[in-house]
Design a protein around this motif. Structure first.
Motif, PDB file in Angstrom:
ATOM      1  N   ARG A   1       0.482 -11.267   5.701  1.00 14.48           N
ATOM      2  CA  ARG A   1       0.372 -11.353   4.242  1.00 14.48           C
ATOM      3  C   ARG A   1       0.486  -9.956   3.635  1.00 14.48           C
ATOM      4  O   ARG A   1      -0.097  -8.999   4.150  1.00 14.48           O
ATOM      5  CB  ARG A   1      -0.957 -11.972   3.837  1.00 14.48           C
ATOM      6  N   ASN A   2       1.214  -9.884   2.540  1.00 13.08           N
ATOM      7  CA  ASN A   2       1.405  -8.590   1.880  1.00 13.08           C
ATOM      8  C   ASN A   2       0.082  -7.967   1.448  1.00 13.08           C
ATOM      9  O   ASN A   2      -0.114  -6.760   1.597  1.00 13.08           O
ATOM     10  CB  ASN A   2       2.339  -8.740   0.682  1.00 13.08           C
ATOM     11  N   THR A   3      -0.816  -8.782   0.930  1.00 12.97           N
ATOM     12  CA  THR A   3      -2.091  -8.235   0.455  1.00 12.97           C
ATOM     13  C   THR A   3      -2.880  -7.602   1.595  1.00 12.97           C
ATOM     14  O   THR A   3      -3.547  -6.589   1.399  1.00 12.97           O
ATOM     15  CB  THR A   3      -2.935  -9.338  -0.219  1.00 12.97           C
TER      16      THR A   3
ATOM     17  N   GLN B   1       3.758  -1.526  -6.234  1.00 12.98           N
ATOM     18  CA  GLN B   1       3.000  -2.178  -7.306  1.00 12.98           C
ATOM     19  C   GLN B   1       1.675  -2.721  -6.780  1.00 12.98           C
ATOM     20  O   GLN B   1       0.629  -2.550  -7.408  1.00 12.98           O
ATOM     21  CB  GLN B   1       3.819  -3.315  -7.922  1.00 12.98           C
ATOM     22  N   GLY B   2       1.711  -3.376  -5.609  1.00  8.37           N
ATOM     23  CA  GLY B   2       0.484  -3.927  -5.031  1.00  8.37           C
ATOM     24  C   GLY B   2      -0.494  -2.850  -4.627  1.00  8.37           C
ATOM     25  O   GLY B   2      -1.713  -2.976  -4.865  1.00  8.37           O
ATOM     26  N   ILE B   3       0.008  -1.790  -4.015  1.00  9.86           N
ATOM     27  CA  ILE B   3      -0.865  -0.692  -3.594  1.00  9.86           C
ATOM     28  C   ILE B   3      -1.435   0.029  -4.813  1.00  9.86           C
ATOM     29  O   ILE B   3      -2.616   0.386  -4.836  1.00  9.86           O
ATOM     30  CB  ILE B   3      -0.096   0.269  -2.672  1.00  9.86           C
ATOM     31  N   THR B   4      -0.626   0.233  -5.840  1.00  5.91           N
ATOM     32  CA  THR B   4      -1.098   0.877  -7.068  1.00  5.91           C
ATOM     33  C   THR B   4      -2.196   0.050  -7.719  1.00  5.91           C
ATOM     34  O   THR B   4      -3.208   0.597  -8.186  1.00  5.91           O
ATOM     35  CB  THR B   4       0.074   1.085  -8.049  1.00  5.91           C
ATOM     36  N   HIS B   5      -2.007  -1.268  -7.753  1.00  4.74           N
ATOM     37  CA  HIS B   5      -3.027  -2.152  -8.342  1.00  4.74           C
ATOM     38  C   HIS B   5      -4.342  -2.049  -7.567  1.00  4.74           C
ATOM     39  O   HIS B   5      -5.418  -1.918  -8.158  1.00  4.74           O
ATOM     40  CB  HIS B   5      -2.509  -3.589  -8.354  1.00  4.74           C
ATOM     41  N   LEU B   6      -4.252  -2.090  -6.249  1.00  2.00           N
ATOM     42  CA  LEU B   6      -5.447  -1.995  -5.415  1.00  2.00           C
ATOM     43  C   LEU B   6      -6.129  -0.634  -5.568  1.00  2.00           C
ATOM     44  O   LEU B   6      -7.350  -0.548  -5.704  1.00  2.00           O
ATOM     45  CB  LEU B   6      -5.084  -2.255  -3.952  1.00  2.00           C
ATOM     46  N   CYS B   7      -5.329   0.429  -5.581  1.00  2.00           N
ATOM     47  CA  CYS B   7      -5.887   1.779  -5.720  1.00  2.00           C
ATOM     48  C   CYS B   7      -6.526   1.992  -7.089  1.00  2.00           C
ATOM     49  O   CYS B   7      -7.515   2.713  -7.207  1.00  2.00           O
ATOM     50  CB  CYS B   7      -4.813   2.833  -5.462  1.00  2.00           C
ATOM     51  N   SER B   8      -5.960   1.375  -8.125  1.00  2.00           N
ATOM     52  CA  SER B   8      -6.555   1.516  -9.460  1.00  2.00           C
ATOM     53  C   SER B   8      -7.905   0.804  -9.519  1.00  2.00           C
ATOM     54  O   SER B   8      -8.821   1.272 -10.194  1.00  2.00           O
ATOM     55  CB  SER B   8      -5.608   0.987 -10.532  1.00  2.00           C
ATOM     56  N   GLN B   9      -8.046  -0.315  -8.799  1.00  2.00           N
ATOM     57  CA  GLN B   9      -9.338  -1.002  -8.758  1.00  2.00           C
ATOM     58  C   GLN B   9     -10.378  -0.169  -8.029  1.00  2.00           C
ATOM     59  O   GLN B   9     -11.562  -0.206  -8.368  1.00  2.00           O
ATOM     60  CB  GLN B   9      -9.194  -2.354  -8.064  1.00  2.00           C
ATOM     61  N   LEU B  10      -9.920   0.609  -7.040  1.00  2.00           N
ATOM     62  CA  LEU B  10     -10.833   1.463  -6.277  1.00  2.00           C
ATOM     63  C   LEU B  10     -10.981   2.853  -6.887  1.00  2.00           C
ATOM     64  O   LEU B  10     -11.693   3.699  -6.351  1.00  2.00           O
ATOM     65  CB  LEU B  10     -10.340   1.593  -4.834  1.00  2.00           C
TER      66      LEU B  10
END
Length: 148
Positions: free
Chosen positions: A127-129, A91-100
């Protein structure tokens, strides 16, 4: 039941292997040669209402630790901690990739990098982020994606 091997203590070949208990014991001297043996047998039991459940314990293929629970388990219940961690990472990686504005291939690659880091215990104390960002960064570098 003899297993064809010899005891390390007395040299006897009379080894009793009990799959139900998960151990191997020398019947001559009584020393325990192995315990917590993982077997590939599946046993089922039926409850009063006719529902079947597996008897045993789930051990993931990438599990690093020993057993945390003994006895029965329902095949469809519970989630392993590693599964929850991987789901949150996706979920975190998908969110970051969608922003990029990165594609699904980059998301999959970054998730694979995260899984490799998790297996090697490189995520502990971080940290996870930051871990998600590092996985996406590695993906962009290996894929040749230009992001500033």
């Amino acid at each position: 039941m003899s297993s064809g091997r010899k005891c390390n203590n007395c040299g006897s070949a009379d080894i009793e292997v009990d799959n139900a208990r998960g151990d191997a014991v020398c019947t001559n001297c009584g020393s325990v040669l192995e315990d917590n043996i993982i077997v590939s047998e599946v046993q089922f039991e039926e409850n009063a209402h006719g529902a079947a459940s597996a008897v045993g314990q789930f051990v993931a293929s990438d599990s690093r630790g020993g057993a945390t629970q003994y006895g029965k388990f329902q095949v469809s219940t519970g989630t392993e901690s590693r599964e929850v961690t991987l789901r949150k990472a996706r979920q975190g990686i998908t969110h970051l990739c969608s922003q990029l504005r990165l594609n699904n291939h980059c998301i999959e690659t970054a998730c694979n990098f995260f899984k490799m880091a998790l297996i090697r215990n490189l995520t502990r104390g971080r940290r996870n982020t930051h871990i998600y960002a590092a996985c996406v960064y590695i993906t962009c570098r290996t894929e040749g994606t230009s992001r500033k």
